[in-house]
Design an enzyme around this catalytic site. Sequence first.
Site, PDB file in Angstrom:
ATOM      1  N   SER A  65       0.824  -1.208   0.000  1.00  0.00           N
ATOM      2  CA  SER A  65       0.000   0.000   0.000  1.00  0.00           C
ATOM      3  C   SER A  65       0.850   1.245   0.000  1.00  0.00           C
ATOM      4  CB  SER A  65      -0.857   0.064   1.267  1.00  0.00           C
ATOM      5  OG  SER A  65      -1.900  -0.834   1.200  1.00  0.00           O
ATOM      6  N   HIS A 108      -2.925  -4.021  -6.264  1.00  0.00           N
ATOM      7  CA  HIS A 108      -3.308  -3.497  -4.954  1.00  0.00           C
ATOM      8  C   HIS A 108      -4.796  -3.681  -4.697  1.00  0.00           C
ATOM      9  CE1 HIS A 108      -3.918   0.032  -2.053  1.00  0.00           C
ATOM     10  NE2 HIS A 108      -3.265  -0.895  -1.397  1.00  0.00           N
ATOM     11  N   GLU A 165      -6.226  -1.745  -7.915  1.00  0.00           N
ATOM     12  CA  GLU A 165      -5.306  -0.860  -8.623  1.00  0.00           C
ATOM     13  C   GLU A 165      -4.153  -1.679  -9.193  1.00  0.00           C
ATOM     14  OE1 GLU A 165      -5.716   3.421  -6.316  1.00  0.00           O
ATOM     15  OE2 GLU A 165      -4.647   1.811  -5.305  1.00  0.00           O
ATOM     16  N   ASN A 210      -6.084   5.538  -1.929  1.00  0.00           N
ATOM     17  CA  ASN A 210      -5.678   5.966  -0.593  1.00  0.00           C
ATOM     18  C   ASN A 210      -5.272   7.433  -0.578  1.00  0.00           C
ATOM     19  OD1 ASN A 210      -6.273   3.515   0.468  1.00  0.00           O
ATOM     20  ND2 ASN A 210      -4.178   2.740   0.432  1.00  0.00           N
TER      21      ASN A 210
HETATM   22  P1  NAI Z   1      -0.908  -8.924   8.039  1.00  0.00           P
HETATM   23  O1  NAI Z   1       0.045  -8.521   9.084  1.00  0.00           O
HETATM   24  O2  NAI Z   1      -2.317  -9.220   8.377  1.00  0.00           O
HETATM   25  O3  NAI Z   1      -0.345 -10.210   7.301  1.00  0.00           O
HETATM   26  C1  NAI Z   1       0.981 -10.377   6.915  1.00  0.00           C
HETATM   27  C2  NAI Z   1       1.299 -11.861   6.908  1.00  0.00           C
HETATM   28  O4  NAI Z   1       2.523 -12.053   6.229  1.00  0.00           O
HETATM   29  C3  NAI Z   1       1.472 -12.466   8.304  1.00  0.00           C
HETATM   30  O5  NAI Z   1       0.612 -13.586   8.428  1.00  0.00           O
HETATM   31  C4  NAI Z   1       2.929 -12.869   8.350  1.00  0.00           C
HETATM   32  O6  NAI Z   1       3.150 -14.060   9.086  1.00  0.00           O
HETATM   33  C5  NAI Z   1       3.237 -13.073   6.890  1.00  0.00           C
HETATM   34  N1  NAI Z   1       4.642 -12.942   6.553  1.00  0.00           N
HETATM   35  C6  NAI Z   1       5.531 -12.002   6.944  1.00  0.00           C
HETATM   36  N2  NAI Z   1       6.716 -12.229   6.380  1.00  0.00           N
HETATM   37  C7  NAI Z   1       6.616 -13.323   5.619  1.00  0.00           C
HETATM   38  C8  NAI Z   1       7.509 -14.042   4.786  1.00  0.00           C
HETATM   39  N3  NAI Z   1       8.762 -13.655   4.625  1.00  0.00           N
HETATM   40  N4  NAI Z   1       7.049 -15.136   4.150  1.00  0.00           N
HETATM   41  C9  NAI Z   1       5.787 -15.530   4.299  1.00  0.00           C
HETATM   42  N5  NAI Z   1       4.889 -14.882   5.058  1.00  0.00           N
HETATM   43  C10 NAI Z   1       5.300 -13.789   5.722  1.00  0.00           C
HETATM   44  O7  NAI Z   1      -0.799  -7.783   6.907  1.00  0.00           O
HETATM   45  P2  NAI Z   1      -1.909  -7.275   5.867  1.00  0.00           P
HETATM   46  O8  NAI Z   1      -2.724  -6.224   6.486  1.00  0.00           O
HETATM   47  O9  NAI Z   1      -2.563  -8.443   5.240  1.00  0.00           O
HETATM   48  O10 NAI Z   1      -0.990  -6.529   4.792  1.00  0.00           O
HETATM   49  C11 NAI Z   1      -0.195  -7.256   3.868  1.00  0.00           C
HETATM   50  C12 NAI Z   1       0.197  -6.338   2.720  1.00  0.00           C
HETATM   51  O11 NAI Z   1      -0.967  -5.844   2.094  1.00  0.00           O
HETATM   52  C13 NAI Z   1       0.986  -5.112   3.118  1.00  0.00           C
HETATM   53  O12 NAI Z   1       1.916  -4.845   2.112  1.00  0.00           O
HETATM   54  C14 NAI Z   1      -0.067  -4.005   3.183  1.00  0.00           C
HETATM   55  O13 NAI Z   1       0.478  -2.741   2.903  1.00  0.00           O
HETATM   56  C15 NAI Z   1      -0.970  -4.418   2.067  1.00  0.00           C
HETATM   57  N6  NAI Z   1      -2.349  -3.973   2.152  1.00  0.00           N
HETATM   58  C16 NAI Z   1      -3.042  -3.968   3.339  1.00  0.00           C
HETATM   59  C17 NAI Z   1      -4.353  -3.537   3.397  1.00  0.00           C
HETATM   60  C18 NAI Z   1      -5.128  -3.583   4.670  1.00  0.00           C
HETATM   61  O14 NAI Z   1      -6.210  -2.970   4.722  1.00  0.00           O
HETATM   62  N7  NAI Z   1      -4.689  -4.284   5.702  1.00  0.00           N
HETATM   63  C19 NAI Z   1      -5.046  -3.042   2.179  1.00  0.00           C
HETATM   64  C20 NAI Z   1      -4.261  -3.160   0.973  1.00  0.00           C
HETATM   65  C21 NAI Z   1      -2.959  -3.587   1.002  1.00  0.00           C
END
Ligand code: NAI
Length: 645
Positions: free
Chosen positions: A418, A439, A451, A489
């Site tokens: 993001s 995205h 996106e 965003n």
């Molecule tokens: P989250 O913290 O819920 O999930 C991240 C997951 O990735 C965790 O389960 C973690 O164990 C895993 N992880 C971390 N390093 C890893 C690796 N090296 N190999 C495998 N798994 C790994 O995060 P979330 O909120 O799902 O965000 C993920 C991405 O999506 C980020 O880049 C964020 O900017 C983007 N994003 C988030 C949004 C939101 O509303 N939460 C909306 C749009 C994009």
Amino acid sequence: MKNWKLDRDADGIAWATLDKAESSTNVLSAEVMAELAQLLDICDREPPKALIFRSGKEAGFIAGADIEEFTTLDSPAKGRALVQRGWDLYNRLAAVPYVTLALVRGHCMGGGTELALACTYRVAVDEPGTKFALPEVMLGIVPGWGGMLRLPQLVGPAAALDIMLTGKGIDAKRAKRMGLADECVPPRVMENAARMVALSGRPRHQLPLMQRLMNSAPLSGIVASQARKQVAKRARQEHYPAPYAIIDMWQNYGGNALAVPANSPTSLDAIIGSATTRNLVRVFFLQERLKSFGKEAAGFAPKRVHVIGAGVMGGDIAAWCAQRGMTVTLQDQKIERIAPAIKRAAEAYRRKFRYDRDADKQMRFVLDRLIPDPAGEGVRQADVIIEAIFENLDAKQALFRDVEARAKPDALLASNTSSLRLGDIAQALKNPARLVGIHFFNPVAKMPLVEVVQGATTDDATAKKAAAFVRKIDKLPLPVKDAPGFLVNAVLAPYMLEAMRCVEEGLSPETVDEAALAFGMPMGPIELADTVGLDVAMAAGKSLAAGVTEAPKKLADLVAAGNLGRKTGKGFYAYEKGKAVKAPAGSVPAKLAERLVGPLLAATQKCVAGGIVADADLADGGVIFGTGFAPFTGGPMNYIKSTGA
Ligand code: NAI
């Protein structure tokens, strides 16, 4: 005739096949309707035993009226004439002395459903693509070709109003269950089944007595008032007159749109002349334009998706892709992190299939395609690899280094980041041109927009493949440039920030949200922040404002106390069973809505000027489908143009 073919068979059945010339779909243009009248003339002269309508297209029965023609309706008189033409023609069809039948395979929308309703019988082909719908309300208009008259008589007024007021599609099995279709048959026997039903002499589908009574006064009043209450929850009459007009036309004018006096607020003249209708037709074409981005890499046919990171986003992205037919492997550091995502997916599928008789089987099919993959074996076979690990540049770079080495050379490599620059992540790759941003928005299953981010190094072909993939999973791709917050965003953040400033100044969250709702937003900005997660909102705000602005104190305090919004049960609002507990909004100060929306409008203009999106129309499409920005305005740029805001 250019568009219809009429053949007679040995049983005395006339088969009318619609195959609209120079078009991939059957739409009911003025010419198609005029030819249908000719076809009825022919049958008048030599009446068949039965007349069966079917489609000559690969996909779909009839997609509805020709929406291009709506853009030429520059006066209420022209709109009236268009309605009159269909209303009269379908009344004529309904009155012919021989049996008529619609054999419906694939989509059957709007005027297509109204044609089917004017027939004696309907046979629906049991295929995933078969859907009956009256989606006129989404364009700000009404099913004026007999839908409001005949659907309530066939399926009962409550079910009919639900269909007409939501625009939702009814599949073949449900159509049969509710009496909309007389039979639901597999494709291989469809023609025989249609023939048998047409010659059967069976009585037409009849509603039970109680349902019939509800179609007229005094009981129709109760049904109408229920329906008005339901509609009022979703759309205000001053923004969306059409659903209110549908209820009124059914209740008071026998479903005849032409019978409503021109000076009534629910008349055709009022609807056709309204800015809402013009703008909703505009939104329809914006949506078509977004869809068209999916066609630019026609040869790309992804089947296997590998998602890395099974958190909020990755888990839901994987679940969505599996539901849309992809085979998905889902990777995280530990299997314990993947399990909750699979559980969430199973719950979502159960909800989705809850009305199907073979729900368990359907669910199993989809779950079978969602494969936990802690070791990341799926990378090697995947056509598309989506990274959704936490927001950390080093971690993402390390991950892509490994992924690039193991992935198929032509696999699409995508990040869901993001706030990081795609160009920075891409530096880790041997071939940075391969990396693209895909995205998604939260919640993935509900948000139609995705996106597609083209970084400075991303090559065009990769961006086009990404858009094609997004379309394959039934989302709307919006090409954007790699800049902080991309489009959605970047426009949401200043709007939510302004809302929080209002709360700092002493307005209640309820008052602030009410101002936005009255403007036409689907959800107020404070509740939206709670829904996104206050930690996420704060991080996004920080990276977008880049140190220029302090986070609002209340926001910082809530985050520090671990009150992150809906997900923790407390944020600006308290949550009970996932619903915000709200006090009455009180009176809304004048110009509050303008104050809230102003920063959003300004940010949209800035994105257009900065080339983040290619033009103002795409900005409007992106902001409407990415944030729910009041569709009746036609989008922020259109709103600025039409109001001088
Ligand atoms: P989250 O913290 O819920 O999930 C991240 C997951 O990735 C965790 O389960 C973690 O164990 C895993 N992880 C971390 N390093 C890893 C690796 N090296 N190999 C495998 N798994 C790994 O995060 P979330 O909120 O799902 O965000 C993920 C991405 O999506 C980020 O880049 C964020 O900017 C983007 N994003 C988030 C949004 C939101 O509303 N939460 C909306 C749009 C994009």
